[in-house]
Design a protein around this motif. Structure first.
Motif, mmCIF file in Angstrom:
data_model
loop_
_atom_site.group_PDB
_atom_site.id
_atom_site.type_symbol
_atom_site.label_atom_id
_atom_site.label_comp_id
_atom_site.label_asym_id
_atom_site.label_seq_id
_atom_site.Cartn_x
_atom_site.Cartn_y
_atom_site.Cartn_z
ATOM 1 N N ALA A 163 0.843 -1.193 0.000
ATOM 2 C CA ALA A 163 0.000 0.000 0.000
ATOM 3 C C ALA A 163 0.878 1.242 0.000
ATOM 4 C CB ALA A 163 -0.914 -0.011 1.228
ATOM 5 N N VAL A 164 0.585 2.175 -0.916
ATOM 6 C CA VAL A 164 1.396 3.387 -1.089
ATOM 7 C C VAL A 164 0.464 4.604 -1.091
ATOM 8 C CG1 VAL A 164 3.020 4.588 -2.604
ATOM 9 C CG2 VAL A 164 3.071 2.106 -2.467
ATOM 10 N N PRO A 165 0.839 5.702 -0.430
ATOM 11 C CA PRO A 165 -0.020 6.891 -0.412
ATOM 12 C C PRO A 165 0.181 7.762 -1.656
ATOM 13 C CG PRO A 165 1.895 7.281 0.953
ATOM 14 C CD PRO A 165 2.029 5.873 0.433
ATOM 15 N N GLY A 166 -0.338 7.313 -2.779
ATOM 16 C CA GLY A 166 -0.157 8.077 -4.006
ATOM 17 C C GLY A 166 -0.949 7.506 -5.154
ATOM 18 N N LEU A 167 -0.700 8.040 -6.337
ATOM 19 C CA LEU A 167 -1.352 7.595 -7.561
ATOM 20 C C LEU A 167 -0.584 6.416 -8.124
ATOM 21 C CD1 LEU A 167 -1.960 11.089 -9.228
ATOM 22 C CD2 LEU A 167 -3.520 9.794 -7.773
ATOM 23 N N VAL A 168 -1.243 5.258 -8.221
ATOM 24 C CA VAL A 168 -0.591 4.020 -8.624
ATOM 25 C C VAL A 168 -1.272 3.485 -9.878
ATOM 26 C CG1 VAL A 168 0.111 1.706 -7.902
ATOM 27 C CG2 VAL A 168 -0.107 3.529 -6.196
ATOM 28 N N THR A 169 -0.476 3.113 -10.889
ATOM 29 C CA THR A 169 -1.041 2.526 -12.102
ATOM 30 C C THR A 169 -1.279 1.036 -11.897
ATOM 31 O OG1 THR A 169 1.063 1.879 -13.135
ATOM 32 C CG2 THR A 169 0.343 4.172 -13.431
ATOM 33 N N GLY A 172 1.748 -1.062 -11.105
ATOM 34 C CA GLY A 172 2.502 -0.819 -9.880
ATOM 35 C C GLY A 172 3.411 0.383 -9.935
ATOM 36 N N LEU A 173 3.363 1.147 -11.019
ATOM 37 C CA LEU A 173 4.153 2.373 -11.121
ATOM 38 C C LEU A 173 3.495 3.465 -10.288
ATOM 39 C CD1 LEU A 173 6.469 3.956 -12.626
ATOM 40 C CD2 LEU A 173 4.705 4.586 -14.298
ATOM 41 N N VAL A 174 4.253 4.051 -9.376
ATOM 42 C CA VAL A 174 3.737 5.157 -8.565
ATOM 43 C C VAL A 174 3.973 6.445 -9.343
ATOM 44 C CG1 VAL A 174 3.870 6.385 -6.369
ATOM 45 C CG2 VAL A 174 4.194 3.905 -6.423
ATOM 46 N N ARG A 175 2.919 6.944 -9.954
ATOM 47 C CA ARG A 175 3.046 8.165 -10.745
ATOM 48 C C ARG A 175 3.410 9.355 -9.876
ATOM 49 N NH1 ARG A 175 4.310 7.823 -15.916
ATOM 50 N NH2 ARG A 175 2.830 6.585 -17.136
ATOM 51 N N GLY A 201 5.858 -12.040 -7.786
ATOM 52 C CA GLY A 201 5.426 -10.690 -8.100
ATOM 53 C C GLY A 201 4.979 -9.928 -6.861
ATOM 54 N N LEU A 202 4.677 -8.675 -7.094
ATOM 55 C CA LEU A 202 4.290 -7.778 -6.005
ATOM 56 C C LEU A 202 3.139 -6.914 -6.483
ATOM 57 C CD1 LEU A 202 4.995 -6.373 -3.205
ATOM 58 C CD2 LEU A 202 6.392 -4.806 -4.564
ATOM 59 N N GLY A 203 2.014 -6.961 -5.770
ATOM 60 C CA GLY A 203 0.903 -6.070 -6.077
ATOM 61 C C GLY A 203 1.097 -4.736 -5.388
ATOM 62 N N VAL A 204 0.792 -3.660 -6.066
ATOM 63 C CA VAL A 204 0.930 -2.315 -5.511
ATOM 64 C C VAL A 204 -0.371 -1.562 -5.753
ATOM 65 C CG1 VAL A 204 2.316 -0.206 -5.453
ATOM 66 C CG2 VAL A 204 3.386 -2.371 -6.114
ATOM 67 N N ASP A 205 -0.861 -0.887 -4.715
ATOM 68 C CA ASP A 205 -2.109 -0.139 -4.854
ATOM 69 C C ASP A 205 -2.087 1.035 -3.891
ATOM 70 O OD1 ASP A 205 -4.662 0.619 -5.614
ATOM 71 O OD2 ASP A 205 -5.577 -1.335 -5.244
ATOM 72 N N ASN A 206 -3.005 1.933 -4.092
ATOM 73 C CA ASN A 206 -3.161 3.067 -3.194
ATOM 74 C C ASN A 206 -3.571 2.588 -1.804
ATOM 75 O OD1 ASN A 206 -5.492 5.059 -2.047
ATOM 76 N ND2 ASN A 206 -3.790 6.210 -2.888
ATOM 77 N N TRP A 252 -7.481 6.373 -10.346
ATOM 78 C CA TRP A 252 -6.848 7.325 -9.439
ATOM 79 C C TRP A 252 -7.840 8.091 -8.581
ATOM 80 C CZ3 TRP A 252 -3.193 9.485 -13.798
ATOM 81 C CH2 TRP A 252 -2.216 8.512 -14.074
ATOM 82 N N SER A 253 -8.993 7.551 -8.354
ATOM 83 C CA SER A 253 -9.974 8.246 -7.521
ATOM 84 C C SER A 253 -9.520 8.253 -6.064
ATOM 85 C CB SER A 253 -11.332 7.554 -7.625
ATOM 86 O OG SER A 253 -11.277 6.275 -7.019
ATOM 87 N N GLY A 254 -10.127 9.144 -5.281
ATOM 88 C CA GLY A 254 -9.917 9.094 -3.838
ATOM 89 C C GLY A 254 -8.916 10.072 -3.271
ATOM 90 N N GLU A 255 -8.433 11.042 -4.063
ATOM 91 C CA GLU A 255 -7.456 11.997 -3.533
ATOM 92 C C GLU A 255 -8.180 13.112 -2.764
ATOM 93 O OE1 GLU A 255 -4.159 11.887 -3.387
ATOM 94 O OE2 GLU A 255 -4.283 9.873 -4.240
ATOM 95 N N LEU A 256 -8.827 12.712 -1.689
ATOM 96 C CA LEU A 256 -9.623 13.658 -0.903
ATOM 97 C C LEU A 256 -8.751 14.740 -0.278
ATOM 98 C CD1 LEU A 256 -12.536 14.188 0.157
ATOM 99 C CD2 LEU A 256 -11.877 12.891 2.196
ATOM 100 N N GLY A 257 -7.532 14.399 0.087
ATOM 101 C CA GLY A 257 -6.659 15.364 0.739
ATOM 102 C C GLY A 257 -6.336 16.576 -0.095
ATOM 103 N N HIS A 258 -6.532 16.463 -1.414
ATOM 104 C CA HIS A 258 -6.221 17.583 -2.303
ATOM 105 C C HIS A 258 -7.472 18.237 -2.872
ATOM 106 C CE1 HIS A 258 -2.037 16.795 -1.787
ATOM 107 N NE2 HIS A 258 -2.278 15.513 -2.001
ATOM 108 N N VAL A 259 -8.606 17.989 -2.197
ATOM 109 C CA VAL A 259 -9.817 18.761 -2.464
ATOM 110 C C VAL A 259 -9.668 20.100 -1.740
ATOM 111 C CG1 VAL A 259 -12.289 18.927 -2.000
ATOM 112 C CG2 VAL A 259 -11.294 16.753 -2.766
#
Length: 433
Positions: A163-169, A172-175, A201-206, A252-259
């Motif tokens: 789990a990463v706090p960001g925009l993830v493709t 698994g690329l963290v944009r 492998g490794l799953g990566v998500d927000n 990339w939904s869910g970036e509430l902190g930047h509302v």
């Protein structure tokens, strides 16, 4: 007797392969056992699924051999005959490893097939000055520890999710992870070759998405429409609609902190102004409450990177600061209570907009918001009542997360376990059975 439905002319009919039928039936039997209120017997499974007892017995034997099921003591019975042996998910078999990397901590959770936490580790460290490769090297240390613990407990690692706090493709690329200072970081390339992962492998998500999934499966059956808000240094949101995670058109939904809640307000790390996290993020609340930790001077983990001359990142203890905030709020310290009301007001304004758009009926406060929910929820609810058009007829519940601060890591581990439960044939194929 009902006649079979006619097949329209020109529509191709594809026969069901025997292997596909077996895959379906394995998943069907395993799902029945996973959701049963008490350990069912083979006869119970035959009745529930409509499969023959011989078929059920063969499937169960395969699942036991693959360490997905285990037999338990017979259930008492009131009638004649021998009591039937029950079946339950195996505690010594595949396990999911969930990881979280956030601004000021790392976490790892190992969960077995039955959902029991078998290992948990949290490392407090400020990762903002740390390059991505070095931060992921610290995650690698947690993977090594979890792998050793899995071996000690005779668990087989089925997969790993981060789990990463960001925009993830989807790859698994963290944009972008603005609070970490990351941009276009290929996490699987940097971490996926870890020997403990064994090429799986490794799953990566927000992180908020994974936390929302964890909360969805931990919550009551009727809790299928909610917004999960992850309050940390940044603020993320996982949106669940009709029991399914809503990711948006590009995921990339869910970036509430930047509302923006104050369009001409404080500058934000993202480049905007007046973002919610500048008023309701962890650091904003602690600063307003005059409880923020001073910059730490000390040493972090002994092995941080490849350059031994570089000072390791300083350890911080945000958990301790939040505990002090809880203590101050409990004794009704006016500065702490005012900081919480101001944060909850900003949060309520942002959340009300989400509810007006999506019509969810529950707001789940996670991350550091979970232990603060007692003070945050009333003000958030007041803002919702004032700002949500349908509030008078459709009240919204605001509550603390059931999984607390571990929600993201638990959700990550749970996503691995659910894959095994939904596709047991794939696991049995890996195990050579």
């Amino acid at each position: 007797m009902a006649q079979p439905a006619a097949v329209p002319v020109g529509v191709a009919v594809t026969a069901v392969r025997q292997a596909s039928l077996r895959e379906h039936n394995l998943a069907l039997v395993l799902r029945q056992i996973a959701t049963a209120e008490r350990p069912p017997s083979r006869a119970d499974l035959a009745t529930a699924t409509g499969l023959t007892r011989a078929t059920v017995s063969a499937l169960v034997d395969d699942l036991i051999t693959g360490r997905l099921l285990t037999e338990v003591a017979p259930m008492p019975r009131s009638g004649a005959g021998r009591p039937a042996v029950g079946l339950t998910l195996a505690g010594h078999g595949p396990a999911g490893l969930g990881l979280e990397i956030n601004v000021d901590y790392l976490a790892a959770v190992l969960v077995d097939l039955a959902g029991t936490v078998r290992h948990r580790a949290v490392r407090r460290v400020d990762l903002r000055p740390v390059p991505p490769a070095e931060a992921l090297a610290l995650v690698g240390e947690l993977i090594t520890e979890a792998g050793a613990e899995a071996d000690r407990q005779d668990l087989a690692l089925a997969g790993t999710a981060l789990a990463v706090p960001g925009l993830v493709t989807a790859t698994g690329l963290v944009r972008l992870a603005p609070n970490l200072g990351w941009r276009d970081v290929d996490v699987p390339a940097l971490l996926g070759g870890h020997p403990v992962l064994g090429g799986r492998g490794l799953g990566v998500d927000n992180e908020a998405n994974l936390a929302a999934l964890g909360e969805l499966h931990a919550g009551p059956p009727d809790c299928g429409n909610f917004i999960y808000i992850s309050g940390e240094v940044g603020i993320g949101a996982g949106i669940v609609l009709h029991g399914t995670l809503f990711r948006g058109a590009r995921g990339w939904s869910g970036e509430l902190g930047h509302v923006p809640v104050h369009p001409e307000g404080r500058p934000c790390r993202c480049g905007g102004r007046g973002c919610l996290e500048q008023y309701a993020g962890q650091e904003a609340i602690l600063t307003a409450a005059r409880l923020a930790d001073p910059p730490a001077v000390g040493t972090g983990p002994a092995t941080v990177g490849t350059d031994p001359s570089r000072d390791p990142p300083a350890i911080r203890t945000p958990g301790a600061a939040v505990a002090r905030l809880v203590e101050a709020a409990t004794r009704e310290d006016p500065t702490a209570n005012r900081a919480l009301v101001e944060a909850a007001t900003a949060l309520g304004v942002a959340v009300a907009g989400v509810i007006n758009l999506l019509d969810v009926d529950t707001v789940v406060l996670g991350g550091v918001y979970a232990p603060l929910a007692r003070w945050l929820a009333p003000t958030v609810e007041a803002e919702i009542r004032q700002r949500v058009l349908t509030a008078a007829w459709s009240p919204v519940t605001v509550r603390a997360a059931l999984l607390g601060g571990d929600a993201a890591a638990l959700g990550a581990a749970g996503s691995v376990v659910r894959t095994v439960l939904e596709q047991p044939a794939r696991w049995l194929g890996r195990a050579g059975r």
